[in-house]
Design a protein around this motif. Structure first.
Motif, mmCIF file in Angstrom:
data_model
loop_
_atom_site.group_PDB
_atom_site.id
_atom_site.type_symbol
_atom_site.label_atom_id
_atom_site.label_comp_id
_atom_site.label_asym_id
_atom_site.label_seq_id
_atom_site.Cartn_x
_atom_site.Cartn_y
_atom_site.Cartn_z
ATOM 1 N N ALA A 1 1.040 8.327 -1.027
ATOM 2 C CA ALA A 1 2.342 8.577 -0.500
ATOM 3 C C ALA A 1 3.311 7.142 -0.441
ATOM 4 C CB ALA A 1 2.378 8.771 1.064
ATOM 5 N N SER A 2 2.577 6.085 -0.352
ATOM 6 C CA SER A 2 3.412 4.896 -0.629
ATOM 7 C C SER A 2 3.649 4.617 -2.022
ATOM 8 C CB SER A 2 2.471 3.483 -0.109
ATOM 9 O OG SER A 2 3.110 2.360 -0.322
ATOM 10 N N VAL A 3 2.848 4.694 -3.013
ATOM 11 C CA VAL A 3 3.027 4.657 -4.227
ATOM 12 C C VAL A 3 4.067 5.392 -4.723
ATOM 13 C CG1 VAL A 3 1.786 4.840 -6.564
ATOM 14 C CG2 VAL A 3 0.550 3.738 -4.788
ATOM 15 N N GLN A 4 4.045 6.917 -4.435
ATOM 16 C CA GLN A 4 5.006 7.843 -4.510
ATOM 17 C C GLN A 4 6.430 7.291 -4.226
ATOM 18 O OE1 GLN A 4 4.557 11.083 -5.889
ATOM 19 N NE2 GLN A 4 6.677 11.030 -6.194
ATOM 20 N N GLN A 5 6.635 6.735 -2.944
ATOM 21 C CA GLN A 5 7.934 6.290 -2.572
ATOM 22 C C GLN A 5 8.306 5.281 -3.606
ATOM 23 O OE1 GLN A 5 8.346 4.141 1.182
ATOM 24 N NE2 GLN A 5 9.275 5.798 2.035
ATOM 25 N N TYR A 6 7.537 4.211 -3.632
ATOM 26 C CA TYR A 6 7.756 3.270 -4.840
ATOM 27 C C TYR A 6 8.219 3.641 -6.037
ATOM 28 C CZ TYR A 6 6.479 -0.286 -8.485
ATOM 29 O OH TYR A 6 6.464 -0.767 -9.532
ATOM 30 N N ALA A 7 7.676 4.439 -6.793
ATOM 31 C CA ALA A 7 7.854 5.027 -7.957
ATOM 32 C C ALA A 7 9.351 5.891 -8.240
ATOM 33 C CB ALA A 7 6.796 5.979 -8.448
ATOM 34 N N SER A 8 9.262 6.583 -6.791
ATOM 35 C CA SER A 8 10.490 7.125 -6.904
ATOM 36 C C SER A 8 11.723 6.357 -6.807
ATOM 37 C CB SER A 8 10.726 8.257 -5.721
ATOM 38 O OG SER A 8 10.566 7.542 -4.491
ATOM 39 N N LEU A 9 11.694 5.323 -6.356
ATOM 40 C CA LEU A 9 12.753 3.999 -5.794
ATOM 41 C C LEU A 9 13.067 3.417 -7.079
ATOM 42 C CD1 LEU A 9 11.842 3.236 -2.219
ATOM 43 C CD2 LEU A 9 13.837 4.457 -2.940
ATOM 44 N N VAL A 10 12.025 3.024 -7.760
ATOM 45 C CA VAL A 10 12.223 2.083 -8.981
ATOM 46 C C VAL A 10 12.566 3.061 -10.291
ATOM 47 C CG1 VAL A 10 10.788 0.091 -8.043
ATOM 48 C CG2 VAL A 10 9.737 1.903 -9.507
ATOM 49 N N GLY A 11 12.043 4.348 -10.072
ATOM 50 C CA GLY A 11 12.259 5.063 -11.264
ATOM 51 C C GLY A 11 11.206 5.045 -12.251
ATOM 52 N N GLN A 12 10.933 6.302 -13.111
ATOM 53 C CA GLN A 12 9.783 6.412 -14.168
ATOM 54 C C GLN A 12 9.743 5.061 -14.938
ATOM 55 O OE1 GLN A 12 7.488 9.307 -14.040
ATOM 56 N NE2 GLN A 12 6.362 8.108 -15.161
ATOM 57 N N THR A 13 10.945 4.847 -15.575
ATOM 58 C CA THR A 13 10.986 3.611 -16.764
ATOM 59 C C THR A 13 10.312 2.371 -16.208
ATOM 60 O OG1 THR A 13 12.851 4.815 -17.583
ATOM 61 C CG2 THR A 13 12.197 2.378 -18.342
ATOM 62 N N CYS A 14 10.785 2.010 -14.863
ATOM 63 C CA CYS A 14 10.532 0.866 -14.538
ATOM 64 C C CYS A 14 8.869 0.782 -13.827
ATOM 65 C CB CYS A 14 11.240 0.133 -13.313
ATOM 66 S SG CYS A 14 12.729 -0.513 -13.828
ATOM 67 N N SER A 15 8.595 2.103 -13.250
ATOM 68 C CA SER A 15 7.103 2.052 -12.821
ATOM 69 C C SER A 15 6.132 1.916 -13.814
ATOM 70 C CB SER A 15 7.037 3.339 -12.165
ATOM 71 O OG SER A 15 7.107 4.557 -12.878
ATOM 72 N N GLU A 16 6.664 2.098 -15.199
ATOM 73 C CA GLU A 16 5.594 2.436 -16.338
ATOM 74 C C GLU A 16 5.673 0.770 -16.805
ATOM 75 O OE1 GLU A 16 5.760 5.367 -19.156
ATOM 76 O OE2 GLU A 16 6.151 6.859 -17.645
ATOM 77 N N ARG A 17 6.467 0.119 -16.742
ATOM 78 C CA ARG A 17 6.578 -1.487 -17.028
ATOM 79 C C ARG A 17 6.046 -2.422 -16.222
ATOM 80 N NH1 ARG A 17 12.367 -0.693 -19.686
ATOM 81 N NH2 ARG A 17 12.909 -1.682 -17.574
ATOM 82 N N MET A 18 6.535 -2.115 -14.887
ATOM 83 C CA MET A 18 6.313 -3.219 -13.868
ATOM 84 C C MET A 18 4.817 -3.084 -13.402
ATOM 85 S SD MET A 18 9.900 -2.462 -12.082
ATOM 86 C CE MET A 18 9.217 -3.180 -10.218
ATOM 87 N N LEU A 19 4.231 -3.914 -12.810
ATOM 88 C CA LEU A 19 3.046 -4.076 -12.262
ATOM 89 C C LEU A 19 2.987 -3.814 -10.695
ATOM 90 C CD1 LEU A 19 0.966 -6.611 -14.645
ATOM 91 C CD2 LEU A 19 1.366 -4.039 -14.928
ATOM 92 N N LEU A 20 2.381 -2.979 -10.037
ATOM 93 C CA LEU A 20 2.525 -2.586 -8.736
ATOM 94 C C LEU A 20 0.967 -3.298 -8.219
ATOM 95 C CD1 LEU A 20 3.490 -1.654 -5.978
ATOM 96 C CD2 LEU A 20 2.545 0.363 -6.546
ATOM 97 N N PHE A 21 0.889 -4.637 -7.384
ATOM 98 C CA PHE A 21 -0.010 -5.134 -7.102
ATOM 99 C C PHE A 21 -0.837 -4.288 -5.762
ATOM 100 C CE2 PHE A 21 -2.254 -7.717 -3.894
ATOM 101 C CZ PHE A 21 -3.107 -8.406 -4.650
ATOM 102 N N ARG A 22 -1.859 -4.187 -6.022
ATOM 103 C CA ARG A 22 -2.726 -3.548 -5.161
ATOM 104 C C ARG A 22 -4.029 -4.135 -4.781
ATOM 105 N NH1 ARG A 22 0.704 -0.941 -3.081
ATOM 106 N NH2 ARG A 22 -0.225 0.608 -2.166
ATOM 107 N N SER A 23 -4.214 -4.512 -3.486
ATOM 108 C CA SER A 23 -5.311 -5.293 -3.089
ATOM 109 C C SER A 23 -6.591 -4.442 -3.183
ATOM 110 C CB SER A 23 -5.081 -6.006 -1.884
ATOM 111 O OG SER A 23 -4.760 -4.822 -0.733
#
Length: 484
Positions: free
Chosen positions: A462-484
């Motif tokens: 749910a959190s990753v889905q929210q993040y991706a919807s806010l930054v968009g598909q293009t940025c979500s495939e370029r940027m690195l989302l840190f996960r512990s």
């Protein structure tokens, strides 16, 4: 457009469920925004993020929850190449020119220069976020994919350096902050400076839906022209020269009234040799999450975050923080010495930055906009940004730019508005494949589809889905989302 070998964008997403104190209407819990911490960020990623309503304050990047927050903040940009100075802008430019060239000092406060009477959006907020990374140095060492353990798709495998120059602290101690030409973001420490907030007078504020007032001298010219034409008609009645005379007169009138002075006409005018003051500018890279880039087809100074220092007779009087991005110059903060507030440094710096944007455009043709941060129609003292014309506001639902003239009637009816009037239009960069979101986990870059299988514990989808919807598909495939 990230430079070869440069660090990719690495962010930690925080969500945005809690409300915080609003610096505009003072609502104790009405300020709602999504946020993330940027450990590093490419200029192209940040350009794409601000074109989706994000904004940075230091390394904290935030996006107001537009349909819920008490004071919706709309991203605003000025079309720098078509910008025309207004009457109030010319007053500021002339005042600076007179001060430098003749030493004339006018300390009269103008109601048309709000940036000098308050700190703008840079107000104290109680938003709390993690100011220190929870990521160890070991986690962040392999930033370049060429030496990181990159897992592109596990299913397919089974058959599927920066220069920084700081302004001397002694000089900056006397400077006052004149906000982000936007908001001090929830969580960023506010400067401990005393600022007088002048409350807006009842009934005051620019009516941006109306055309600008005409100059008295232009009206007089028009009346003189009409009288002259009438006299010509009396003396040349029936003459074949009549039409020619009228055409010449009209052409002469247009040449004098339809060519207003540009910013450059005021800023780059030659000064007399005996000018009592000297205003100089220097530019240095400054600390920010943006990775500096200097491609051959970009501006000579390169892309990244910069301090623009304003030096008057050898003394620093203001420092502007700007981000130079692929398509724009984005204004961040202005610090200035309050002893020189009579020069309307807030307005003057904005006009200088617009002129600078036009200069950069000559080398980098795609760079042609000046981003002023957020336009807040529900806060009367923040409407001044709409006076930099022509300008556009970003639709909060479809992320398309709309001329501000079309937005204002909608904002008069409701403080939150969708500007795109095409009911069928959607966000064209909406998230389509969540599994393609890139994740940084245990020093390894992988798609979310792989990370999801490896993850232990409760689902974070749910959190990753929210993040991706806010930054968009293009940025979500370029940027690195840190996960512990």
């Amino acid at each position: 457009m990230a430079a070869a070998g440069s660090s990719p964008t690495i962010v930690e997403y925080f969500g945005g469920e809690d409300g915080y104190r609003c610096g505009y209407c003072k609502n104790e819990s009405g300020n709602l925004s999504h946020g993330m911490w940027a450990h590093s960020m490419t200029v192209q990623d940040y350009q794409d993020l601000i074109d989706r309503g994000w904004r940075r304050s230091g390394k904290y990047v935030y996006k107001p929850i537009m349909n819920q927050t008490c004071c919706p903040q709309y991203t605003i940009r000025c079309q720098a190449l078509r910008f025309q100075t207004s009457k109030s802008h010319k007053k500021v430019l002339k005042k600076m020119l007179k001060f430098i060239s003749k030493g004339d000092v006018s300390k009269a406060v103008s109601e048309e220069e709000p940036m000098d009477s308050h700190i703008e959006d840079a107000v104290s907020c109680s938003f709390v976020h993690r100011s220190e990374s929870h990521v160890s140095e070991a986690e962040l060492t392999p930033l370049n994919e060429d030496h990181a353990d990159v897992v592109e798709n596990e299913d397919e495998d089974k058959g599927e350096t920066k220069e920084e120059v700081n302004v001397k602290k002694a000089e900056l101690d006397s400077l006052q902050i004149c906000g982000d030409k936007d908001a001090a973001v929830p969580g960023e420490p506010s400067p401990s400076t005393k600022t007088v907030h002048a409350p807006p007078k009842p009934g005051k504020g620019a009516d941006l839906s109306k055309p600008p007032c005409r100059k008295a001298k232009d009206i007089r010219k028009e009346r003189k022209l009409q009288k002259l034409l009438q006299n010509q008609r009396c003396t040349l009645e029936g003459s074949p020269l009549q039409a020619e005379h009228q055409a010449l007169l009209l052409q002469s009138s247009k040449s004098t009234t339809n060519q207003p002075k540009s910013i450059e006409d005021f800023i780059f005018v030659p000064l007399p040799d005996d000018a009592p003051h000297k205003l100089e500018f220097t530019r240095f890279l400054c600390d920010s999450p943006l990775e500096p880039e200097n491609p051959p087809n970009g501006p000579e100074c390169g892309y990244g975050s910069f301090h623009q220092q304003y030096w008057l007779d050898g003394k620093i009087i203001a420092v502007g923080v700007i981000d130079i991005l692929p398509y724009c110059v984005s204004s961040v903060y202005l610090y200035y010495d309050p002893d020189y507030s009579f020069l309307s440094l807030g307005v003057y710096s904005a006009l200088r930055e617009i002129a600078f944007t036009r200069q950069l455009h000559e080398k980098a043709p795609d760079l042609c906009f000046y981003y002023m941060g957020f336009y807040i129609h529900s806060c009367p003292k923040m409407r001044y940004k709409g006076q930099y014309r022509p300008s556009d506001l970003l639709c909060p639902e479809t992320y398309v730019w709309t001329p501000i003239e079309q937005c204002l009637p909608l904002l008069e009816l409701s403080k939150y508005s969708r500007f795109n009037q095409d009911a069928k239009a959607v966000d064209e960069d909406h998230i389509k494949e969540l599994g393609r979101v890139r994740v940084l986990h245990k020093r390894t870059i992988m798609p979310y589809s792989v990370y999801k299988k490896r993850r232990k514990g409760p689902s974070d989808e749910a959190s990753v889905q929210q993040y991706a919807s806010l930054v968009g598909q293009t940025c979500s495939e370029r940027m690195l989302l840190f996960r512990s």
